[in-house]
Write an enzyme that holds these catalytic residues in place. Structure first.
Site, mmCIF file in Angstrom:
data_model
loop_
_atom_site.group_PDB
_atom_site.id
_atom_site.type_symbol
_atom_site.label_atom_id
_atom_site.label_comp_id
_atom_site.label_asym_id
_atom_site.label_seq_id
_atom_site.Cartn_x
_atom_site.Cartn_y
_atom_site.Cartn_z
ATOM 1 N N CYS A 21 0.946 -1.115 -0.087
ATOM 2 C CA CYS A 21 0.072 -0.105 0.056
ATOM 3 C C CYS A 21 0.850 1.331 -0.003
ATOM 4 C CB CYS A 21 -0.967 -0.243 1.329
ATOM 5 S SG CYS A 21 -0.075 0.252 2.832
ATOM 6 N N CYS A 24 2.943 1.830 2.958
ATOM 7 C CA CYS A 24 3.963 1.157 3.287
ATOM 8 C C CYS A 24 5.184 1.563 2.318
ATOM 9 C CB CYS A 24 3.656 -0.424 3.071
ATOM 10 S SG CYS A 24 2.871 -1.044 4.555
ATOM 11 N N CYS A 106 -2.821 -5.053 1.225
ATOM 12 C CA CYS A 106 -1.637 -4.596 1.279
ATOM 13 C C CYS A 106 -0.443 -6.012 1.566
ATOM 14 C CB CYS A 106 -0.985 -3.515 2.070
ATOM 15 S SG CYS A 106 0.814 -3.424 2.458
ATOM 16 N N CYS A 109 1.619 -4.959 5.239
ATOM 17 C CA CYS A 109 0.763 -4.398 6.486
ATOM 18 C C CYS A 109 -0.580 -5.104 6.671
ATOM 19 C CB CYS A 109 0.567 -2.949 6.376
ATOM 20 S SG CYS A 109 -0.528 -2.426 5.477
ATOM 21 N N ASP A 341 -0.204 -7.642 65.517
ATOM 22 C CA ASP A 341 -0.931 -8.954 65.727
ATOM 23 C C ASP A 341 -2.443 -8.491 65.955
ATOM 24 O OD1 ASP A 341 1.196 -10.491 65.607
ATOM 25 O OD2 ASP A 341 1.247 -10.793 67.763
HETATM 26 ZN ZN ZN Z 1 0.623 -1.534 3.780
#
Ligand code: ZN
Length: 526
Positions: A21, A24, A106, A109, A341
């Site tokens: 894409c 990317c 893509c 990704c 205690d």
């Molecule tokens: Zn991508």
């Protein structure tokens, strides 16, 4: 605008052809400018294609200079028109241009940077954050991605490695912008704006988003054979293919071996990633103070034996309940400077304590509100009382525990003696200073503490006559001294002890802590 360089052209072509894409492509061209990823996919596609056709027309220089100077105003414009990406379809951009941008999911990704960088996704995230009803003015975004993205990333890198290395001396795989970073740059501004919060890396409020892609989970599997030592089965993890292990294996594997086992470039997936539910986590808030315990029938922490509750209530619950509801916290961890205690009261200025409130949905309280909280706690029960309540840092909390052994504590005890008490006895006790005693782990705590001999110091004592067989004993001791055992001797396990010193059978009937000499937390003026 996209700060692309001439040398990027062959890489861009190759990545587009491989089915990457537009975002990317920017990543692999090492575009580090946040604003580039915030533009709509359609815009980035258009610009990439224009950039490629520039080369064909031989006029790249003039245009790239022009776009550089234009950057600031158009960056602003894009930030303010986030809806631009909503109908962004890469097909229309590609239709009349050469070369083509593919419209599939893509390969690098798996759609994260294609279909989840727009307002429809960020709105989902923000709606889900709002449902948590957290109070926050900043946030940090955490992103978890399927491990196979690293395999696909590696394959894409090998696909362009030759071109990248030839055109530029410095480009390496580490220079490629990570999917995670590009995704954050693309959406965090929108998320912050929608929620009215600033995005800060050190924010106490973390919004976690993530994706899965079961279709390609098997991408990682060949690594288990080629780098078997990287994948050790662990009890807690559902899969051995954790992101860390996959990254480690990819660092080890040779290019040849990788290429023999995995397609380069990666094959196109059928579907896109599925977003995981958005989760929120607010960092713990730490609150400290001092408490008095006025009851001899109240344990410090819930008293449970074999899953059965032995006594109603506890100091920590009486303090925690109002805090948990005010801070809307999921839970708490209680710690204190020592403990008493069930049958021991804590008087004087009280015992320092601190409480970690887990995942508080409300975390901002001013001084007056904390005072009000303290009053609420004190009004809820007459068995305890809290003072100096304040919000502290995790680091400051450590001050309560540090040097604890050297700190001192003061006690008051009601003592019974078998023999009749004389003034000589009382003077004798009053004159004992810096008495060293050896204490074997008491029988009554042996089930939860290891057997050991500890040396402790009784700094001073005082005794006041009550009747022939009773006197009140004041003790100033090193912290961690077992007082009851010092008095009755614990079958000779504490030496010397008061029985031996007074040469009589003696017992402790009541014990109060008068002061815990730890100078933390600081006093809060009334
Ligand atoms: Zn991508």
């Amino acid at each position: 605008m996209l700060s692309l360089k001439d040398k990027d052209r062959p890489i861009i072509r190759k990545l587009l052809d491989a089915g990457c894409c537009a975002r990317c492509v920017l990543r692999f061209c090492c575009v580090g400018k946040y604003s580039s990823y915030q533009r709509s996919l359609e815009d980035i596609n258009k610009e990439l294609l224009a950039f490629l056709s520039e080369a064909d027309e031989q006029k790249s220089h003039e245009v790239s200079d022009h776009t550089q100077t234009e950057d600031p105003p158009s960056k602003k414009m894009k930030l303010e028109s986030p809806q631009a990406g909503e109908d962004g379809s890469s097909e229309t951009a590609a239709a009349d241009a050469q070369p083509k941008v593919r419209s599939e999911i893509c390969v690098a990704c798996l759609g994260v940077l294609q279909d989840f960088c727009d307002q429809s996704y960020t709105k989902q995230v923000c709606d889900s954050v709002r449902k948590g009803e957290y109070q926050f003015d900043s946030l940090v975004l955490a992103v978890s991605l399927p491990a196979q993205l690293s395999v696909r990333e590696h394959s894409c890198w090998l696909h362009i490695k030759k071109e990248a290395r030839e055109k530029s001396m410095c480009m390496d795989k580490e220079d490629v912008v990570q999917v995670k970073d590009a995704f954050k740059w693309a959406i965090q501004g929108m998320v912050g704006k929608d929620l009215g919060a600033s995005v800060l890396t050190n924010s106490a409020f973390e919004v976690s988003v993530g994706f899965t892609h079961p279709e390609t989970d098997s991408d990682c599997h060949f690594l288990a054979t080629t780098c078997s030592d990287c994948f050790k089965p662990t009890k807690n993890k559902a899969s051995v293919f954790t992101r860390m292990a996959v990254v480690k294996a990819l660092e080890k594997i040779s290019d040849q071996k990788f290429l023999r086992n995995y397609p380069c470039p990666p094959v196109s997936p059928i579907g896109k990633c599925t977003p995981l539910d958005t989760t929120c986590l607010h960092a713990s808030v730490f609150i400290a103070g001092r408490y008095n315990k006025f009851s001899r029938e109240l344990p410090q922490t819930p008293w449970v034996i074999d899953g059965e509750r032995r006594m109603e209530g506890s100091v920590e619950e009486l303090i925690a309940d109002p805090l948990l509801s005010s801070f809307s916290a999921d839970g708490f961890n209680f710690s204190s400077s020592g403990r008493e205690d069930v049958d021991v009261r804590t008087l004087g200025n009280g015992r320092p304590f601190a409480m970690e409130l887990l995942n508080p949905h409300r975390a901002r309280f001013n001084r007056a509100e904390i005072r009000q909280l303290q009053e609420t706690i004190n009004a809820s029960s007459d068995k305890i009382r809290v003072r100096d309540l304040q919000i502290v840092t995790r680091e400051a909390m450590g001050r309560m525990k540090e040097g604890e052994e050297e700190k001192t504590k003061s006690y008051s005890a009601l003592i019974w003696t078998k023999k009749a008490i004389t003034n000589t006895d009382l003077d004798f006790i009053g004159n004992i200073k810096e008495l060293k005693i050896d204490q074997k782990t008491p029988l009554r705590v042996l089930h939860r503490r290891p057997l050991a001999v500890r040396q402790r110091v009784i700094h001073s004592m005082g005794a006041s006559f009550m009747d022939t067989h009773h006197f009140r004993l004041q003790l100033h001791t090193q912290a961690g001294t077992y007082i009851k055992e010092f008095v009755h001797g614990d079958f000779g396990r504490t030496k010397p002890n008061l029985c031996a010193l007074m040469e009589s059978e003696v017992d402790i009937l009541e014990l109060d802590v008068e002061s815990v000499d730890v100078d933390w937390p600081p006093a809060v003026p009334e």
